[in-house]
Design a protein around this motif. Structure first.
Motif, PDB file in Angstrom:
ATOM      1  N   ALA A  95      47.587  89.938   6.042  1.00  0.00           N
ATOM      2  CA  ALA A  95      48.424  89.172   6.727  1.00  0.00           C
ATOM      3  C   ALA A  95      48.069  88.093   7.665  1.00  0.00           C
ATOM      4  O   ALA A  95      47.909  86.725   7.699  1.00  0.00           O
ATOM      5  N   LEU A  96      46.920  88.826   8.449  1.00  0.00           N
ATOM      6  CA  LEU A  96      46.149  87.785   9.438  1.00  0.00           C
ATOM      7  C   LEU A  96      45.502  86.812   8.912  1.00  0.00           C
ATOM      8  O   LEU A  96      45.199  85.608   9.096  1.00  0.00           O
ATOM      9  N   GLY A  97      44.708  87.242   7.701  1.00  0.00           N
ATOM     10  CA  GLY A  97      43.980  86.106   7.083  1.00  0.00           C
ATOM     11  C   GLY A  97      44.575  85.045   6.275  1.00  0.00           C
ATOM     12  O   GLY A  97      44.284  83.849   6.310  1.00  0.00           O
ATOM     13  N   ARG A  98      45.825  85.392   5.967  1.00  0.00           N
ATOM     14  CA  ARG A  98      46.715  84.354   5.126  1.00  0.00           C
ATOM     15  C   ARG A  98      47.197  83.548   6.391  1.00  0.00           C
ATOM     16  O   ARG A  98      47.250  82.101   6.140  1.00  0.00           O
ATOM     17  N   ALA A  99      47.317  83.926   7.521  1.00  0.00           N
ATOM     18  CA  ALA A  99      47.834  83.149   8.803  1.00  0.00           C
ATOM     19  C   ALA A  99      46.796  82.260   9.128  1.00  0.00           C
ATOM     20  O   ALA A  99      47.155  80.958   9.492  1.00  0.00           O
ATOM     21  N   LEU A 100      45.650  82.581   9.291  1.00  0.00           N
ATOM     22  CA  LEU A 100      44.285  81.824   9.533  1.00  0.00           C
ATOM     23  C   LEU A 100      44.153  80.758   8.410  1.00  0.00           C
ATOM     24  O   LEU A 100      43.918  79.723   8.804  1.00  0.00           O
ATOM     25  N   LEU A 101      44.432  81.184   7.322  1.00  0.00           N
ATOM     26  CA  LEU A 101      44.325  80.071   6.029  1.00  0.00           C
ATOM     27  C   LEU A 101      45.333  78.956   6.209  1.00  0.00           C
ATOM     28  O   LEU A 101      45.084  77.975   5.884  1.00  0.00           O
ATOM     29  N   ILE A 102      46.389  79.420   6.598  1.00  0.00           N
ATOM     30  CA  ILE A 102      47.454  78.177   6.767  1.00  0.00           C
ATOM     31  C   ILE A 102      47.177  77.330   8.048  1.00  0.00           C
ATOM     32  O   ILE A 102      47.282  76.132   7.821  1.00  0.00           O
ATOM     33  N   VAL A 103      46.589  77.950   9.109  1.00  0.00           N
ATOM     34  CA  VAL A 103      46.587  76.974  10.365  1.00  0.00           C
ATOM     35  C   VAL A 103      45.393  76.383  10.466  1.00  0.00           C
ATOM     36  O   VAL A 103      45.397  74.937  10.710  1.00  0.00           O
ATOM     37  N   VAL A 104      44.235  76.969  10.065  1.00  0.00           N
ATOM     38  CA  VAL A 104      42.847  76.263  10.449  1.00  0.00           C
ATOM     39  C   VAL A 104      42.529  75.121   9.775  1.00  0.00           C
ATOM     40  O   VAL A 104      42.338  74.039  10.303  1.00  0.00           O
ATOM     41  N   PRO A 105      42.386  75.190   8.391  1.00  0.00           N
ATOM     42  CA  PRO A 105      42.061  73.890   7.555  1.00  0.00           C
ATOM     43  C   PRO A 105      43.036  73.041   7.924  1.00  0.00           C
ATOM     44  O   PRO A 105      42.692  71.572   7.820  1.00  0.00           O
ATOM     45  N   ALA A 106      44.352  72.944   7.869  1.00  0.00           N
ATOM     46  CA  ALA A 106      45.219  71.867   8.177  1.00  0.00           C
ATOM     47  C   ALA A 106      44.825  71.147   9.312  1.00  0.00           C
ATOM     48  O   ALA A 106      45.000  69.887   9.352  1.00  0.00           O
ATOM     49  N   MET A 107      44.680  71.829  10.411  1.00  0.00           N
ATOM     50  CA  MET A 107      44.502  71.270  11.903  1.00  0.00           C
ATOM     51  C   MET A 107      43.023  70.187  11.512  1.00  0.00           C
ATOM     52  O   MET A 107      42.981  69.274  12.289  1.00  0.00           O
ATOM     53  N   GLN A 108      41.909  70.917  10.960  1.00  0.00           N
ATOM     54  CA  GLN A 108      40.544  70.235  11.058  1.00  0.00           C
ATOM     55  C   GLN A 108      41.051  69.055   9.997  1.00  0.00           C
ATOM     56  O   GLN A 108      40.301  68.036  10.481  1.00  0.00           O
ATOM     57  N   LEU A 109      41.776  68.893   8.962  1.00  0.00           N
ATOM     58  CA  LEU A 109      41.925  67.808   8.347  1.00  0.00           C
ATOM     59  C   LEU A 109      42.711  66.493   9.072  1.00  0.00           C
ATOM     60  O   LEU A 109      42.059  65.349   9.064  1.00  0.00           O
ATOM     61  N   ALA A 110      43.624  67.026   9.781  1.00  0.00           N
ATOM     62  CA  ALA A 110      44.077  65.992  10.845  1.00  0.00           C
ATOM     63  C   ALA A 110      43.481  65.677  11.789  1.00  0.00           C
ATOM     64  O   ALA A 110      43.272  64.409  11.892  1.00  0.00           O
ATOM     65  N   ALA A 111      42.366  66.329  12.360  1.00  0.00           N
ATOM     66  CA  ALA A 111      41.403  65.785  13.111  1.00  0.00           C
ATOM     67  C   ALA A 111      40.486  64.851  12.578  1.00  0.00           C
ATOM     68  O   ALA A 111      40.171  63.684  13.251  1.00  0.00           O
ATOM     69  N   VAL A 112      40.089  64.917  11.248  1.00  0.00           N
ATOM     70  CA  VAL A 112      39.441  63.779  10.541  1.00  0.00           C
ATOM     71  C   VAL A 112      39.767  62.430  10.503  1.00  0.00           C
ATOM     72  O   VAL A 112      39.511  61.381  10.989  1.00  0.00           O
ATOM     73  N   VAL A 113      41.491  62.487  10.385  1.00  0.00           N
ATOM     74  CA  VAL A 113      42.166  61.309  10.334  1.00  0.00           C
ATOM     75  C   VAL A 113      42.122  60.638  11.593  1.00  0.00           C
ATOM     76  O   VAL A 113      41.945  59.295  11.757  1.00  0.00           O
ATOM     77  N   CYS A 114      42.355  61.509  12.779  1.00  0.00           N
ATOM     78  CA  CYS A 114      42.410  60.916  14.039  1.00  0.00           C
ATOM     79  C   CYS A 114      41.082  60.187  14.536  1.00  0.00           C
ATOM     80  O   CYS A 114      41.042  59.242  15.307  1.00  0.00           O
ATOM     81  N   TYR A 115      40.240  60.866  14.133  1.00  0.00           N
ATOM     82  CA  TYR A 115      38.551  60.500  14.596  1.00  0.00           C
ATOM     83  C   TYR A 115      38.467  59.087  13.962  1.00  0.00           C
ATOM     84  O   TYR A 115      38.022  57.917  14.595  1.00  0.00           O
ATOM     85  N   LEU A 116      38.858  59.143  12.581  1.00  0.00           N
ATOM     86  CA  LEU A 116      38.398  57.712  11.985  1.00  0.00           C
ATOM     87  C   LEU A 116      39.319  56.643  12.596  1.00  0.00           C
ATOM     88  O   LEU A 116      38.871  55.476  12.781  1.00  0.00           O
ATOM     89  N   ALA A 117      40.802  57.012  12.943  1.00  0.00           N
ATOM     90  CA  ALA A 117      41.546  56.135  13.209  1.00  0.00           C
ATOM     91  C   ALA A 117      41.121  55.598  14.763  1.00  0.00           C
ATOM     92  O   ALA A 117      41.213  54.391  14.955  1.00  0.00           O
TER      93      ALA A 117
END
Length: 429
Positions: free
Chosen positions: A394-416
């Motif tokens: 369960a913990l691994g699934r939770a981390l898989l949901i949260v971590v990559p999504a937030m890092q992808l959002a950061a890429v968009v913000c820094y480019l903007a």
């Protein structure tokens, strides 16, 4: 193509510390930062024995290491930064160091989750003022085009602290228990407090030539005026959500899902994250200074490129079956949460007047902490909700949901943010 812009502030003035003393102070600030983050990471490294000893849930661990700590850290950081902006770098950092060390020691005597949360609030009060004051010291004593490297050295504290708390904390806890570990780690911070005061001095005066008119431009909320500053802060907050989630739960994930002991996690993950984090910071800091001399937007482009390149590691880490491969992948994903800091701080220091340098860093850290606190909390909630169905996975699934999504959002913000950065830098000048 090279782009030449005016600096947001005058060159470093004669009253600043000389290069030798300034770099000596930077090395000492890296040590202070290591103690800062080591004390902060400790409850995450020792989450499993603390959880069982105090009968806590994953959600409670997430609150104590997330909202309970970071909310206080974020709010008080801005208030203490206003004192540091007067030039009292050494005084602020030494007092803060002694306070958080003492409160970490008290944490070894608690008998409930509430008591532990209260001691972490005390640690947060101490740690709140240290990092913004260190950033302001660098801005005061290094020219704009030479700040990423010393900021990277200071930020080495994060991987060094991760390794120290994982290796030292894990081995100490296995031998003497988590309570003794808290006392030992806190005592080291207390001992270093007078050393900081001796090297940095009580106060560093602000030269008349660098002072801004006493008008609204020196008020704390002025730092929010630049659009690119706000977007950088948003991107950094997304990285913080992912980073705090990894920091809080990666050791527990390795124990639960891969069956490693605390000592094994400390040695394997501590060494791997320390090596990758240090190398990542040194490379990014050096490259950032070189590229920013040609075009300041590289401070932002570099963060976006690094995050995008390492994002696949954040996905694969929680899908692989090999414990060793998992440790390496989590360590590479962890680089994002450390190496982004130096170019980001170097960028925002170009967007404010000198009297708001520590405040700009404090506001930056405020949003990173407040938004980032949601990471451990949400990850803990998801893990608890999935435990009945998935068990140790369960913990691994939770981390898989949260971590990559937030890092992808950061890429968009820094480019903007890079699209407005040059204009906002000229406005600040």
């Amino acid at each position: 193509m090279s782009v030449t812009t005016r600096s947001a502030e005058p060159p470093v003035e004669a009253q600043a510390h000389g290069p030798r003393r300034a770099w000596a102070a930077v090395v000492l600030l890296a040590v202070v930062g290591t103690l800062n983050y080591a004390d902060r990471f400790l409850p995450a490294v020792l989450a499993e024995p603390i959880k069982h000893d105090l009968a806590l849930s994953d959600t409670a661990i997430g609150v104590i290491n997330g909202f309970g700590f970071l909310a206080v850290y974020a709010v008080l950081g801005i208030a203490i930064a206003r004192i540091a902006d007067s030039g009292a770098f050494g005084l602020v950092i030494s007092v803060c160091l002694g306070l958080w060390g003492a409160m970490t020691m008290v944490g070894g005597a608690v008998h409930s989750g509430v008591q532990l949360a209260l001691t972490r609030v005390g640690v947060a009060v101490g740690e709140a003022g240290s990092t913004p004051a260190a950033h302001a010291y660098v801005a005061r004593n290094f020219a704009p085009e030479r700040r990423a490297a010393p900021l990277a050295v200071i930020t080495l504290a994060i991987p060094l602290a991760s390794a120290a708390s994982l290796i030292g904390g894990g081995l100490l806890a296995e031998s003497f228990g988590w309570r003794t570990t808290f006392v030992v780690m806190g005592a080291i911070s207390v001992v270093f407090a007078p050393v900081v005061l001796a090297v940095l001095g009580r106060r560093q005066s602000m030269p008349t030539a660098e002072r801004s008119p006493q008008d609204r431009t020196t008020r704390p909320w002025h730092v929010l005026r630049a659009p690119s500053y706000l977007i950088i802060v948003t991107g950094a907050a997304c990285i913080s959500v992912a980073g705090y989630s990894l920091t809080t739960f990666a050791p527990a994930f390795l124990v639960r899902h891969h069956g490693l002991s605390l000592g094994e996690v400390g040695l394997q993950y501590g060494i791997a994250s320390g090596v990758t984090g240090i190398l990542g910071l040194l490379v990014v800091g050096r490259v950032a200074d070189r590229l920013a001399a040609r075009d300041p937007r590289w401070l932002l482009w570099l963060v976006a490129a690094m995050t995008a390149a390492l994002l696949p590691c954040s996905v694969a880490a929680f899908l692989v079956g090999s414990p060793m491969v998992c440790v390496v992948l989590i360590s590479l994903a962890y680089v994002i949460g450390t190496a982004y800091m130096a170019p980001s701080i170097a960028a925002i220091q170009r967007l404010v007047v000198p009297e708001l340098r520590a405040t700009a860093s404090a506001v930056f850290l405020f949003f990173g902490a407040i938004v980032g606190a949601a990471g451990p909390f949400v990850t803990g909630l998801i893990s608890d909700a999935l435990t009945a169905e998935l068990g140790s996975q369960a913990l691994g699934r939770a981390l898989l949901i949260v971590v990559p999504a937030m890092q992808l959002a950061a890429v968009v913000c820094y480019l903007a943010a890079s699209r407005r950065f040059l204009r906002d830098t000229l406005d600040a000048a």
